[in-house]
Design a protein around this motif. Structure first.
Motif, PDB file in Angstrom:
ATOM      1  N   SER B 121      10.075  27.776   5.969  1.00  0.00           N
ATOM      2  CA  SER B 121      11.210  27.797   5.042  1.00  0.00           C
ATOM      3  C   SER B 121      12.498  28.016   5.827  1.00  0.00           C
ATOM      4  CB  SER B 121      11.023  28.920   4.011  1.00  0.00           C
ATOM      5  OG  SER B 121      10.887  30.164   4.676  1.00  0.00           O
ATOM      6  N   PHE B 122      12.388  28.042   7.157  1.00  0.00           N
ATOM      7  CA  PHE B 122      13.521  28.343   8.022  1.00  0.00           C
ATOM      8  C   PHE B 122      14.575  27.248   7.979  1.00  0.00           C
ATOM      9  CE2 PHE B 122      15.589  28.299  12.188  1.00  0.00           C
ATOM     10  CZ  PHE B 122      15.961  29.616  12.328  1.00  0.00           C
ATOM     11  N   PHE B 123      14.153  25.987   8.003  1.00  0.00           N
ATOM     12  CA  PHE B 123      15.103  24.871   8.082  1.00  0.00           C
ATOM     13  C   PHE B 123      15.573  24.436   6.697  1.00  0.00           C
ATOM     14  CE2 PHE B 123      12.893  24.251  12.148  1.00  0.00           C
ATOM     15  CZ  PHE B 123      13.980  24.107  12.995  1.00  0.00           C
ATOM     16  N   PRO B 124      16.848  24.015   6.567  1.00  0.00           N
ATOM     17  CA  PRO B 124      17.260  23.381   5.312  1.00  0.00           C
ATOM     18  C   PRO B 124      16.509  22.050   5.167  1.00  0.00           C
ATOM     19  CG  PRO B 124      19.003  23.203   6.974  1.00  0.00           C
ATOM     20  CD  PRO B 124      17.933  24.067   7.558  1.00  0.00           C
ATOM     21  N   PRO B 125      16.262  21.619   3.921  1.00  0.00           N
ATOM     22  CA  PRO B 125      15.445  20.412   3.703  1.00  0.00           C
ATOM     23  C   PRO B 125      15.952  19.186   4.476  1.00  0.00           C
ATOM     24  CG  PRO B 125      15.804  21.553   1.634  1.00  0.00           C
ATOM     25  CD  PRO B 125      16.625  22.278   2.664  1.00  0.00           C
ATOM     26  N   PRO B 134      10.383  19.660  13.961  1.00  0.00           N
ATOM     27  CA  PRO B 134       9.015  19.915  14.463  1.00  0.00           C
ATOM     28  C   PRO B 134       8.973  20.846  15.680  1.00  0.00           C
ATOM     29  CG  PRO B 134       9.689  17.690  15.030  1.00  0.00           C
ATOM     30  CD  PRO B 134      10.761  18.247  14.138  1.00  0.00           C
ATOM     31  N   ALA B 135       8.220  21.935  15.557  1.00  0.00           N
ATOM     32  CA  ALA B 135       8.128  22.921  16.637  1.00  0.00           C
ATOM     33  C   ALA B 135       7.652  22.319  17.964  1.00  0.00           C
ATOM     34  CB  ALA B 135       7.232  24.083  16.207  1.00  0.00           C
ATOM     35  N   SER B 237      22.737  29.331  23.094  1.00  0.00           N
ATOM     36  CA  SER B 237      21.772  28.449  23.757  1.00  0.00           C
ATOM     37  C   SER B 237      21.162  27.476  22.763  1.00  0.00           C
ATOM     38  CB  SER B 237      20.663  29.268  24.404  1.00  0.00           C
ATOM     39  OG  SER B 237      19.623  28.407  24.817  1.00  0.00           O
ATOM     40  N   VAL B 238      21.280  26.186  23.049  1.00  0.00           N
ATOM     41  CA  VAL B 238      20.754  25.166  22.143  1.00  0.00           C
ATOM     42  C   VAL B 238      19.224  25.184  22.117  1.00  0.00           C
ATOM     43  CG1 VAL B 238      20.615  23.242  23.799  1.00  0.00           C
ATOM     44  CG2 VAL B 238      21.174  22.774  21.406  1.00  0.00           C
ATOM     45  N   LEU B 239      18.594  25.745  23.175  1.00  0.00           N
ATOM     46  CA  LEU B 239      17.132  25.763  23.240  1.00  0.00           C
ATOM     47  C   LEU B 239      16.531  27.075  22.760  1.00  0.00           C
ATOM     48  CD1 LEU B 239      16.203  23.950  26.576  1.00  0.00           C
ATOM     49  CD2 LEU B 239      16.179  23.070  24.255  1.00  0.00           C
ATOM     50  N   GLY B 240      17.350  27.973  22.230  1.00  0.00           N
ATOM     51  CA  GLY B 240      16.844  29.254  21.757  1.00  0.00           C
ATOM     52  C   GLY B 240      15.846  29.074  20.624  1.00  0.00           C
ATOM     53  N   GLU B 241      14.983  30.091  20.451  1.00  0.00           N
ATOM     54  CA  GLU B 241      13.961  30.010  19.395  1.00  0.00           C
ATOM     55  C   GLU B 241      14.571  30.129  18.006  1.00  0.00           C
ATOM     56  OE1 GLU B 241      13.636  31.868  22.111  1.00  0.00           O
ATOM     57  OE2 GLU B 241      11.972  30.890  23.144  1.00  0.00           O
ATOM     58  N   HIS B 242      15.879  30.388  17.930  1.00  0.00           N
ATOM     59  CA  HIS B 242      16.537  30.345  16.627  1.00  0.00           C
ATOM     60  C   HIS B 242      16.853  28.895  16.251  1.00  0.00           C
ATOM     61  CE1 HIS B 242      19.635  30.502  19.661  1.00  0.00           C
ATOM     62  NE2 HIS B 242      20.623  30.344  18.806  1.00  0.00           N
ATOM     63  N   THR B 243      16.483  27.961  17.123  1.00  0.00           N
ATOM     64  CA  THR B 243      16.613  26.515  16.921  1.00  0.00           C
ATOM     65  C   THR B 243      17.885  26.101  16.175  1.00  0.00           C
ATOM     66  OG1 THR B 243      15.144  26.700  14.997  1.00  0.00           O
ATOM     67  CG2 THR B 243      14.163  25.957  17.063  1.00  0.00           C
ATOM     68  N   PRO B 244      19.053  26.364  16.818  1.00  0.00           N
ATOM     69  CA  PRO B 244      20.299  25.873  16.233  1.00  0.00           C
ATOM     70  C   PRO B 244      20.379  24.363  16.440  1.00  0.00           C
ATOM     71  CG  PRO B 244      20.726  26.724  18.416  1.00  0.00           C
ATOM     72  CD  PRO B 244      19.246  26.935  18.162  1.00  0.00           C
ATOM     73  N   MET B 245      21.236  23.698  15.680  1.00  0.00           N
ATOM     74  CA  MET B 245      21.422  22.262  15.885  1.00  0.00           C
ATOM     75  C   MET B 245      22.330  21.995  17.071  1.00  0.00           C
ATOM     76  SD  MET B 245      19.702  20.480  13.663  1.00  0.00           S
ATOM     77  CE  MET B 245      18.404  21.661  13.994  1.00  0.00           C
ATOM     78  N   GLY B 371      13.257  33.034  14.706  1.00  0.00           N
ATOM     79  CA  GLY B 371      14.167  34.122  14.335  1.00  0.00           C
ATOM     80  C   GLY B 371      15.544  33.939  14.951  1.00  0.00           C
ATOM     81  N   ALA B 372      15.697  34.076  16.270  1.00  0.00           N
ATOM     82  CA  ALA B 372      14.641  34.297  17.250  1.00  0.00           C
ATOM     83  C   ALA B 372      14.298  35.786  17.355  1.00  0.00           C
ATOM     84  CB  ALA B 372      15.101  33.788  18.621  1.00  0.00           C
ATOM     85  N   ASN B 373      13.031  36.051  17.692  1.00  0.00           N
ATOM     86  CA  ASN B 373      12.562  37.398  17.953  1.00  0.00           C
ATOM     87  C   ASN B 373      11.735  37.396  19.227  1.00  0.00           C
ATOM     88  OD1 ASN B 373      13.137  38.984  15.344  1.00  0.00           O
ATOM     89  ND2 ASN B 373      12.113  37.158  14.564  1.00  0.00           N
ATOM     90  N   ALA B 374      11.916  38.404  20.046  1.00  0.00           N
ATOM     91  CA  ALA B 374      11.024  38.604  21.193  1.00  0.00           C
ATOM     92  C   ALA B 374      10.594  40.055  21.201  1.00  0.00           C
ATOM     93  CB  ALA B 374      11.718  38.251  22.497  1.00  0.00           C
TER      94      ALA B 374
END
Lengths: 149, 381
Positions: B121-125, B134-135, B237-245, B371-374
């Motif tokens: 549910s993290f991403f907007p539709p 896709p992860a 960071s564009v590659l962070g686990e918070h997956t920004p665009m 999240g990102a969470n570590a």
């Protein structure tokens, strides 16, 4: 004289963006651009554009149309349609460096991973990705490798 | 832990990781909780609070587990922190012991993952419709970067998977217990280039539980939690686990794993070079190499060399994922971090059977994700 048979014309296909405010639409005098926003305080760019800066929290970010071209940094291809995706597979997926000072995650117009390379010039394209249930063509953005076009 | 009371792992419990049709997530959790409480010799009234990590289980997940066992009444806190959910629960529990708020707490995590590529549910539709969610594709981009900047090859990626699957053969709690050759890993189906099917972990089901106490438990040599740290991402960071665009080019902020690790060494008062083994996030084989770099177990950019030199092999200087890691165990989000803690406790007690790293005294657990969470955990004896 017999009446002229009425010819049937299809309705012109209407096109809608996949989400409002992401990119310029066909016919826009600025050409294909992404709609990013710049922070009035730290000057950082972000996309999609929002009112508040994600880097420093300042309100009042101003829209900037950017990203006509860029350089490919990282790439892969997605071969199985992920949940919710409505376009064709395989499709390219990568990170593009824009000269305006932003790194963008984007679909790529090529899924031929063996032909992609770091630093390759890419151009923004706004093109139909799928047809929605109302029959509209749904537009999305992608970066196309310049050599491959 | 630094500045507070000692925190002991007084009991552990683990439900195997795998697929268990017909067994609901509450029962998975109850299995692990019962084992941990039994080992600690603790029953109703024996713990002052419970912390439950889970992502997909829904409302009052931990309450259901304890209600069914007649153990409710204490504060029960449900925690969601993506792949680090169990680590987040552990950090709350450890802090409650260290501060003197409670003398004993129960920490557990469980999950029953949806099948296939995980929908979030993290991403907007529109992001999902546009194919930007896709992860495995994000995993692949991070792996590609390792190939560009860390001297990592496809063979190195395969070798991590070969190592972890070989380790998993000896782990009865793992989902996949079959060894693979480098050739088999490279020849398996390409999911997102450069990652092939056998380089990716499989979401699955499982549960883990630990009892934390201000005193040693009745079983084995005492094992202590020396540090339990949770951190989130900093923007940029564009590659962070918070997956920004999008993100900014140039100098990147430290990742949540880097900031959690620094705090963990400080909290534990240790030098990471003294670690005897590490269980790190290996949702794909590139992630294991990146985890090793971000944790400072090798230098930045040294990931390829780390694999080449066999440092993380079971016989190497610092065995990495001797349990088989998530690649062979599979990943039940809420249970994965605490599953590592259970494994590390066994290692430090000397009871890990054929997986035993001889003489292990100092061990690391690490998870990172959405999240990102570590989360970084240091256990010692």
């Amino acid at each position: 004289m017999p009446p002229i048979a009425r010819r049937w014309y299809p309705d012109p296909v209407s096109q809608v963006p996949i989400h409002p405010g992401l990119f310029t639409l066909p016919g826009d005098p600025r050409g294909p651009r992404l709609l990013a926003a710049r922070c009035p305080s730290c000057a950082g760019l972000h996309f999609p554009a929002g009112e508040t800066c994600p880097y420093c929290g300042t309100d009042g970010c101003r829209e900037e149309a950017i990203g006509a071209e860029g350089r490919l940094w990282l790439w892969t291809a997605v071969r199985t349609a992920p949940p919710g995706y409505r376009g064709p597979v395989p499709y390219g997926f990568g990170v593009v460096d824009l000269p305006e000072g932003l790194r963008i995650v984007s679909r790529l117009a090529s899924a031929e991973v063996e032909r992609l390379r770091e630093g390759q010039a890419v151009d923004l394209v706004i093109e139909p990705l799928f047809t929605n249930d109302a029959g509209d063509e749904v537009l999305s953005f992608a970066y196309a490798p310049r050599e491959a076009r | 832990m630094k500045g507070g009371r000692a925190v002991h792992v007084a009991g552990v419990g683990l439900h195997p990781f795998g697929r268990f049709d017909g067994k609901d997530v509450t029962r998975l959790g109850q299995h692990a909780v019962r084992e941990a409480l039994a080992e600690a010799g603790v029953g109703r009234g024996g713990f002052g609070a419970a912390f439950c990590g889970t992502v997909y289980t829904g409302v009052a997940a931990g309450h259901k587990v304890l209600s069914g066992l007649g153990l409710s009444g204490v504060p029960i806190v449900n925690v969601e922190a993506g792949c680090a959910s169990g680590g987040a629960a552990l950090s709350l529990g450890a802090a409650a012991i260290a501060s003197g708020q409670h003398d004993r707490v129960l920490v557990f995590g469980m999950e029953k993952m949806p099948r296939g590529i995980i929908r979030s549910s993290f991403f907007p539709p529109w992001c999902e419709e546009a194919g930007l969610s896709p992860a495995p594709a994000y995993f692949a981009l991070r792996a590609r970067r390792l190939m560009l900047e860390s001297g990592v090859t496809r063979e190195h990626l395969a070798r991590v998977s070969v190592k972890n699957h070989a380790n998993g053969v000896d782990n009865p709690f793992a989902m996949f217990r079959k060894p693979f050759t480098t050739e088999q890993v490279l020849a398996s189906q390409v999911v997102c280039d450069p990652l092939t099917l056998y380089m990716l972990c499989s979401p699955n089901e499982g549960a883990a539980a630990v009892v934390l106490s201000c005193e040693p438990g009745p079983v084995g040599p005492p094992v202590r939690v020396l540090a339990s740290v949770l951190r989130s991402h900093r923007p940029g960071s564009v590659l962070g686990e918070h997956t920004p665009m999008s993100g900014l080019p140039g100098a990147e902020p430290p990742t949540p794993t880097e900031t959690a690790a620094r705090e963990a060494w400080e909290q534990a008062g240790i030098d990471p070079r003294d670690l005897d083994l590490a269980e790190v996030q290996d949702t794909d084989s590139g992630r294991e190499i990146l985890s090793v770099e971000e944790l400072g177990l090798c230098e930045r950019g040294g990931g390829g060399r780390f694999v080449e030199d066999g440092v993380g092999e079971r016989t190497g200087r610092l065995p990495v994922n001797p349990s088989g890691g998530l690649l062979s165990k599979g990943e039940p989000l809420g249970a994965s971090a605490l599953g590592q803690v259970v494994e590390l406790a066994w290692q430090l007690r000397g009871s890990a059977g054929p997986r035993q790293v001889e003489g292990a005294r100092l061990a690391l657990g690490h998870t990172v994700g959405r999240g990102a969470n570590a989360s970084v955990v240091v256990l010692g004896r």
